[in-house]
Design an enzyme around this catalytic site. Structure first.
Site, mmCIF file in Angstrom:
data_model
loop_
_atom_site.group_PDB
_atom_site.id
_atom_site.type_symbol
_atom_site.label_atom_id
_atom_site.label_comp_id
_atom_site.label_asym_id
_atom_site.label_seq_id
_atom_site.Cartn_x
_atom_site.Cartn_y
_atom_site.Cartn_z
ATOM 1 N N SER A 9 18.085 -21.540 -48.800
ATOM 2 C CA SER A 9 16.946 -22.086 -47.783
ATOM 3 C C SER A 9 16.341 -21.405 -47.045
ATOM 4 O O SER A 9 15.908 -20.168 -47.453
ATOM 5 C CB SER A 9 17.566 -23.372 -47.635
ATOM 6 O OG SER A 9 16.565 -24.354 -46.863
ATOM 7 N N HIS A 54 13.040 -29.550 -48.872
ATOM 8 C CA HIS A 54 13.004 -29.360 -50.176
ATOM 9 C C HIS A 54 12.820 -30.532 -51.082
ATOM 10 O O HIS A 54 13.284 -30.666 -52.384
ATOM 11 C CB HIS A 54 14.256 -28.581 -50.851
ATOM 12 C CG HIS A 54 14.699 -27.410 -49.770
ATOM 13 N ND1 HIS A 54 13.799 -26.181 -49.689
ATOM 14 C CD2 HIS A 54 15.803 -27.095 -49.016
ATOM 15 C CE1 HIS A 54 14.477 -25.538 -49.120
ATOM 16 N NE2 HIS A 54 15.519 -26.150 -48.605
#
Length: 299
Positions: free
Chosen positions: A86, A189
């Site tokens: 991430s 996300h």
């Protein structure tokens, strides 16, 4: 083969920077990057409580700066491969030479603020799903309108969606799965982060990235990305798309990775590797006491 990995949001804990500031150069780097991030990173990494560093606008720059400072402290041994989970991909991009440290932190500042604003639009969250049959877990997420925001491998999937969707999922959990609500500020996300993508893309237009000087894996699909512009485009799209750490670990296995060091604040990714990359030697940088083991592993 040696891979260096950078952790993502959720790895931070109160006071985790404190012992590192005793090392030469560490505090100076964090102070300089505080100006870029527009935050007192040293204060947040030493004095702030859990709720303060949970704030997306704080957590993301703090994590990337900590990883980059730890990498500089680690020494000159170059990894064969780089990856980040991430927001950790920004640290990996800087270490690969795609971005400068300052460019990475400036983009992360924009990313963090944009994602915090997007998270404020709708009450959303994330829940880790441990165990269960993967197909059953994915089917249950789909049933409740949730997104598999992180498919981490080693029996771990993170669901993202509205708080109502997550509550319904909790009451209808897949068999043999354990659910753990995560202390994050939104459904990262997922499509809920779409408003943040345009802001990050606009910020990235001022940057001319370089091609990676070290093999660099992408969270999108676990592929080695050879073009700097391609990698930055993937960083932007990553904000509202799932992280496929399972694919990254599969790529590591395919490339023959035998050693892994996880940058500060380490532990999460080496934990996944112990289950998903059996036989790979790992060191997680949690305190300066871990540096000797990490340097030995790099040889």
């Amino acid at each position: 083969m040696f891979v260096l990995v950078a952790p993502g949001q959720g790895a931070q804990t109160p006071g985790f920077l404190t012992p590192w500031l005793e090392l030469p150069g560490f505090g100076e780097r964090m102070s300089a990057w505080s100006d870029v991030a527009g935050l007192d990173l040293i204060a947040y990494g030493t004095k702030a409580g859990a709720d303060e560093i949970r704030d997306t606008a704080v957590a993301q720059p703090l994590l990337v700066a900590a990883s980059l400072a730890a990498a500089a402290t680690l020494g000159d041994g170059r990894p064969d491969l780089l990856a980040g989970h991430s927001v950790g991909e920004f640290a990996a991009a800087a270490l690969a030479g795609v971005l400068t440290d300052e460019q990475a932190l400036a983009l992360v500042r924009e990313r963090a603020q944009a994602m915090a604003e997007a998270a404020a639009l709708t009450p959303t969250g994330m829940t880790a799903v441990l165990g269960g049959v993967e197909d059953d877990v994915l089917a249950a997420l789909d049933k409740h309108g949730l997104t598999p925001a992180n498919i981490n491998g080693a029996g771990q999937i993170v669901a993202g969606g509205t708080l109502e969707q997550l509550a319904a999922f909790k009451d209808d959990a897949p068999a043999r799965a354990r659910l753990i609500p995560l202390s994050v500020a939104g459904a990262f996300h997922t499509a809920h982060m779409a408003p943040a993508v345009d802001r990050l893309r606009a910020a990235a237009e001022a940057i001319t990235p370089a091609d990676p000087a070290t093999k660099l894996l992408s969270n999108a699909d676990g592929q080695v990305v050879t073009g700097g512009a391609d990698f930055v485009a993937r960083l932007i799209a990553q904000v509202s798309n799932p992280v496929r750490w399972d694919s990254c670990m599969a790529a590591m296995a395919g490339l023959g990775v035998t050693r892994m060091i996880e940058l500060l604040p380490g532990g999460t990714l080496t934990g996944l590797a112990k289950r998903g990359l059996r036989g790979v030697e790992t060191v997680a940088l949690k305190t300066p006491d871990d540096l000797d083991a990490a340097r030995e592993l790099m040889k």
